[in-house]
Each structure stands twice: as structure tokens, then as C-alpha cells.
Design a protein around this motif. Structure first.
Motif, PDB file in Angstrom:
ATOM      1  N   LEU A   7       0.822  -1.204   0.000  1.00  0.00           N
ATOM      2  CA  LEU A   7       0.000   0.000   0.000  1.00  0.00           C
ATOM      3  C   LEU A   7       0.859   1.258   0.000  1.00  0.00           C
ATOM      4  O   LEU A   7       0.521   2.255  -0.650  1.00  0.00           O
ATOM      5  CB  LEU A   7      -0.935  -0.006   1.207  1.00  0.00           C
ATOM      6  CG  LEU A   7      -2.066  -1.031   1.163  1.00  0.00           C
ATOM      7  CD1 LEU A   7      -2.805  -1.076   2.495  1.00  0.00           C
ATOM      8  CD2 LEU A   7      -3.045  -0.712   0.050  1.00  0.00           C
ATOM      9  N   THR A   8       1.968   1.209   0.726  1.00  0.00           N
ATOM     10  CA  THR A   8       2.893   2.352   0.718  1.00  0.00           C
ATOM     11  C   THR A   8       3.482   2.544  -0.675  1.00  0.00           C
ATOM     12  O   THR A   8       3.574   3.679  -1.170  1.00  0.00           O
ATOM     13  CB  THR A   8       4.016   2.132   1.740  1.00  0.00           C
ATOM     14  OG1 THR A   8       3.447   1.857   3.020  1.00  0.00           O
ATOM     15  CG2 THR A   8       4.912   3.362   1.843  1.00  0.00           C
ATOM     16  N   ALA A   9       3.865   1.442  -1.323  1.00  0.00           N
ATOM     17  CA  ALA A   9       4.421   1.528  -2.679  1.00  0.00           C
ATOM     18  C   ALA A   9       3.383   2.050  -3.664  1.00  0.00           C
ATOM     19  O   ALA A   9       3.700   2.864  -4.552  1.00  0.00           O
ATOM     20  CB  ALA A   9       4.932   0.157  -3.118  1.00  0.00           C
ATOM     21  N   ALA A  31       7.558  -1.314 -10.318  1.00  0.00           N
ATOM     22  CA  ALA A  31       6.443  -1.883  -9.555  1.00  0.00           C
ATOM     23  C   ALA A  31       6.735  -3.328  -9.166  1.00  0.00           C
ATOM     24  O   ALA A  31       6.486  -3.744  -8.025  1.00  0.00           O
ATOM     25  CB  ALA A  31       5.156  -1.787 -10.363  1.00  0.00           C
ATOM     26  N   MET A  32       7.276  -4.103 -10.109  1.00  0.00           N
ATOM     27  CA  MET A  32       7.597  -5.501  -9.815  1.00  0.00           C
ATOM     28  C   MET A  32       8.692  -5.603  -8.760  1.00  0.00           C
ATOM     29  O   MET A  32       8.631  -6.462  -7.861  1.00  0.00           O
ATOM     30  CB  MET A  32       8.024  -6.215 -11.097  1.00  0.00           C
ATOM     31  CG  MET A  32       6.912  -6.398 -12.115  1.00  0.00           C
ATOM     32  SD  MET A  32       7.488  -7.191 -13.627  1.00  0.00           S
ATOM     33  CE  MET A  32       5.987  -7.189 -14.611  1.00  0.00           C
ATOM     34  N   LEU A  33       9.707  -4.740  -8.867  1.00  0.00           N
ATOM     35  CA  LEU A  33      10.773  -4.733  -7.860  1.00  0.00           C
ATOM     36  C   LEU A  33      10.236  -4.343  -6.491  1.00  0.00           C
ATOM     37  O   LEU A  33      10.652  -4.899  -5.469  1.00  0.00           O
ATOM     38  CB  LEU A  33      11.894  -3.782  -8.292  1.00  0.00           C
ATOM     39  CG  LEU A  33      12.778  -4.251  -9.447  1.00  0.00           C
ATOM     40  CD1 LEU A  33      13.748  -3.144  -9.867  1.00  0.00           C
ATOM     41  CD2 LEU A  33      13.562  -5.501  -9.035  1.00  0.00           C
ATOM     42  N   SER A  34       9.303  -3.378  -6.472  1.00  0.00           N
ATOM     43  CA  SER A  34       8.690  -2.967  -5.206  1.00  0.00           C
ATOM     44  C   SER A  34       7.923  -4.125  -4.571  1.00  0.00           C
ATOM     45  O   SER A  34       8.005  -4.345  -3.358  1.00  0.00           O
ATOM     46  CB  SER A  34       7.751  -1.783  -5.435  1.00  0.00           C
ATOM     47  OG  SER A  34       8.438  -0.665  -5.941  1.00  0.00           O
ATOM     48  N   CYS A  35       7.192  -4.866  -5.394  1.00  0.00           N
ATOM     49  CA  CYS A  35       6.441  -6.017  -4.868  1.00  0.00           C
ATOM     50  C   CYS A  35       7.386  -7.097  -4.352  1.00  0.00           C
ATOM     51  O   CYS A  35       7.144  -7.691  -3.287  1.00  0.00           O
ATOM     52  CB  CYS A  35       5.532  -6.589  -5.957  1.00  0.00           C
ATOM     53  SG  CYS A  35       4.195  -5.482  -6.456  1.00  0.00           S
ATOM     54  N   ALA A  36       8.464  -7.346  -5.101  1.00  0.00           N
ATOM     55  CA  ALA A  36       9.439  -8.346  -4.653  1.00  0.00           C
ATOM     56  C   ALA A  36      10.078  -7.919  -3.338  1.00  0.00           C
ATOM     57  O   ALA A  36      10.252  -8.743  -2.426  1.00  0.00           O
ATOM     58  CB  ALA A  36      10.507  -8.544  -5.728  1.00  0.00           C
TER      59      ALA A  36
END
Length: 337
Positions: free
Chosen positions: A112-114, A138-143
């Protein structure tokens, strides 16, 4: 110790044991939350996979949020059994379920912060940038969210274990590790809850200020949906984390104080756990997603594919004729050399 003191002590133990009734209420709520969350998040994942573009940055975050909610959800039957009876699953599952519970809740707040930071960069700073680069970020943030939450969950899982109390009842509890363990836990909670909360408040203050000054209704709608998702998280988890922090500072002196504090804690815990079934409801704010949910529930996509198969050859011929005509038009429009 005098007889009067003995009577007082017995009364205190008996009065505190009366709170076990609230354990039954909590267990029943956990089962209901499990049913609603499992159904809603599986439907949401089906909608994302069948109807949505998974390369869209917002959909990438929503997909990971749904998975984090499901990770949290699978622990609820175990906690329900624990509250309705006692811990019967052994030491390994005590650690494993604690790890899944922590990973799911912490991953949600980091995602949620990302999402909020992504909205801030897009709306306030106007840095749309390269779409491919934005997807990769976005993918790196999720990882990163999953790695951080899993690391935190392993840290907590080490501290818990199955313990047997004086009346031979098994419990899944944090081991008594002293003030250093408590300090580490509350520091971790502050970093993974209150710090993201401060970041989100700052970003959304700037986002709302910018959105009010623009007339892009599509941008308004996206921001409102994300804001509702974030607000729901803090409305659900905020009281729970706050009361845990209060418990670290305030120790009840008698059973009456413990009674009130435990009731408040139990209500806040039910509210916090209910968050895992909130996101599918909030996504219904989107008219497009409501249509997808309706299609999924009525199997309209299957009927549509059936109709396409029934008219497949004719449609294919028409498409080929249109393609040839379009190419011929392109050739005719070419300038002479």
C-alpha cells in the motif's frame, strides 16, 4: 497470607477465567472472515487474470495485495480453532502460521505504501517516465515487499512456540524473552506500520492538493479508489496496532482493568483481521471491475467464447478480407518514387 487474602486471590482467578467467553466470539468471527475473504479474493484474482491487463502498474499492486490477503486468510482457521479450543497443531505449525500471519499483514502495508508513492510520483511529480521502466519498478517494489515481510515473519516465528500452561492447556505464544525481545518487537512494529503511515499521509496530502486543482475525472477516480483502499487498511489495523503499543506501556493492576483492556484488544483484533476481506469490496467502486465481476459470476465470458466458436469461420473470413483491403489501401497511398 491471611484467609481474606486467599479469598481475594481465588475471586481474581475466577473472574479472569470468565473472559474465555470472548475467545469463542473471536473464533466464530475468524471463521466468518475466512469464508468471506477466501471467496472475495479468489474472485478478484479470477477477474484480474481473465479480464485485466496484468502489465498495468496498479493491477500489479492489486494482484500482490490479493495474494498477501490470501496468505493472511489461510491462517484464520488455525487461530479460530485456537480460540475455540486450544492450540492442537504442534510447535511447527505455531511458528509457520505466525510467520504467514506476519508476512501477510506486513506485505499489505508495504504494498500500500508503494502504491501510494507510485500515485504521488505520477500525480504530483508528473513523472510518468518509460512505461516499461515503471512496470519494472512496480515488480521490484512487490518483490522487496515480500522479502521484507518474510524476513520480519521469520524473526517473529523464531520467538513463538507451543507452550503448556499450569492446567495442561497448549498455547501458541511468544516466548518470554525479556525487555530486549519486547523492544525489538515494538521497534519492528513501528518501522513496518507507523513509518509507512507517516509516508502515506504525506503523499496523500500532496496528492489531494494536486487533484483538487485539476479537472481530470479519470485521475480523480483512480486516486479515490487507492485512497479508499489505504484508508480501509489503517481504519482496520490502526486501532489494533495502537492498543498493542498501549499494552507495552500499561500493565493492568487487577482483573477489572485486564477485563476492559482485553475486550478492547479483542474487538480491535477482529476489526484488523476483517481487513483481508475488505479489498474485493473496495474494488467494486470501479465500474469496470463491477462489470467484470458480473461477467465472471454469470459466466458471460464462456457464452461469448461459445458464440465466437459458432461464428468462427465466417468471422475469420471477414477479418481476412478487411485485412487485405486495408493493406491494399496502404499500398495505393504510398507516394511514387
Amino acid at each position: 497470607m491471611s484467609d481474606g487474602d486467599d479469598n481475594t486471590s481465588l475471586d481474581v482467578v475466577y473472574y479472569c477465567d470468565e473472559m474465555f467467553g470472548f475467545e469463542t466470539i473471536s473464533g466464530a468471527f475468524f471463521i466468518l472472515i475466512f469464508i468471506f475473504s477466501l471467496t472475495g479474493n479468489i474472485l478478484l484474482l479470477c477477474v484480474l487474470f481473465f479480464y485485466e491487463n496484468l502489465r498495468n502498474v496498479t493491477n500489479i499492486f492489486i494482484l500482490n495485495l490479493a495474494f498477501s490477503d490470501l496468505v493472511f486468510t489461510v491462517t484464520l482457521p488455525f487461530w479460530a480453532t485456537y480460540h475455540l479450543h486450544h492450540w492442537v497443531f504442534g510447535d511447527f505449525f505455531c511458528k509457520f502460521m505466525t510467520a504467514a500471519y506476519v508476512a501477510g499483514s506486513y506485505c499489505s502495508i508495504i504494498l500500500l505504501t508503494a502504491m501510494t508513492v507510485d500515485r504521488f510520483i505520477t500525480v504530483v511529480l508528473h513523472w510518468p517516465g518509460n512505461p516499461v521502466r515503471r512496470q519494472r519498478c512496480a515488480m521490484l517494489s512487490c518483490a522487496a515487499a515480500w522479502l521484507i515481510s518474510i524476513a520480519a515473519s521469520v524473526s517473529d516465528a523464531i520467538k513463538v512456540g507451543e507452550e503448556t500452561d499450569w492446567n495442561n492447556v497448549s498455547r501458541c505464544e511468544f516466548s518470554s524473552g525479556g525487555s530486549d525481545v519486547d523492544l525489538g518487537y515494538y521497534l519492528q512494529m513501528s518501522l513496518l506500520f507507523f513509518l509507512p503511515f507517516a509516508i502515506i499521509v504525506f503523499c496523500y496530502s500532496a496528492i489531494l492538493k494536486t487533484v483538487v486543482q485539476t479537472s481530470n475525472r479519470k485521475s480523480h477516480h483512480t486516486v479515490v479508489v487507492v485512497l479508499c483502499i489505504v484508508a480501509a487498511f489503517f481504519i482496520c489495523w490502526g486501532p489494533y496496532n495502537t492498543i498493542i503499543f498501549v499494552q507495552s506501556l500499561y500493565k493492568p493492576e487487577g482483573c477489572y482493568e485486564y477485563d476492559n483492556l482485553y475486550i478492547a484488544y479483542s474487538i480491535c483484533r477482529i476489526l484488523a483481521f476483517s481487513h483481508c476481506c475488505m479489498n474485493p469490496l473496495l474494488y467494486m467502486l470501479s465500474k469496470k471491475l463491477r462489470g467484470h465481476f458480473s461477467q465472471l459470476l454469470h459466466c458471460e465470458n464462456a457464452r461469448k467464447k461459445k458464440r465466437e466458436r459458432g461464428t468462427g469461420p465466417i468471422t475469420s473470413v471477414i477479418q481476412n478480407v478487411a485485412f487485405i483491403a486495408q493493406n491494399s489501401a496502404v499500398v495505393l497511398d504510398l507516394p511514387s518514387q
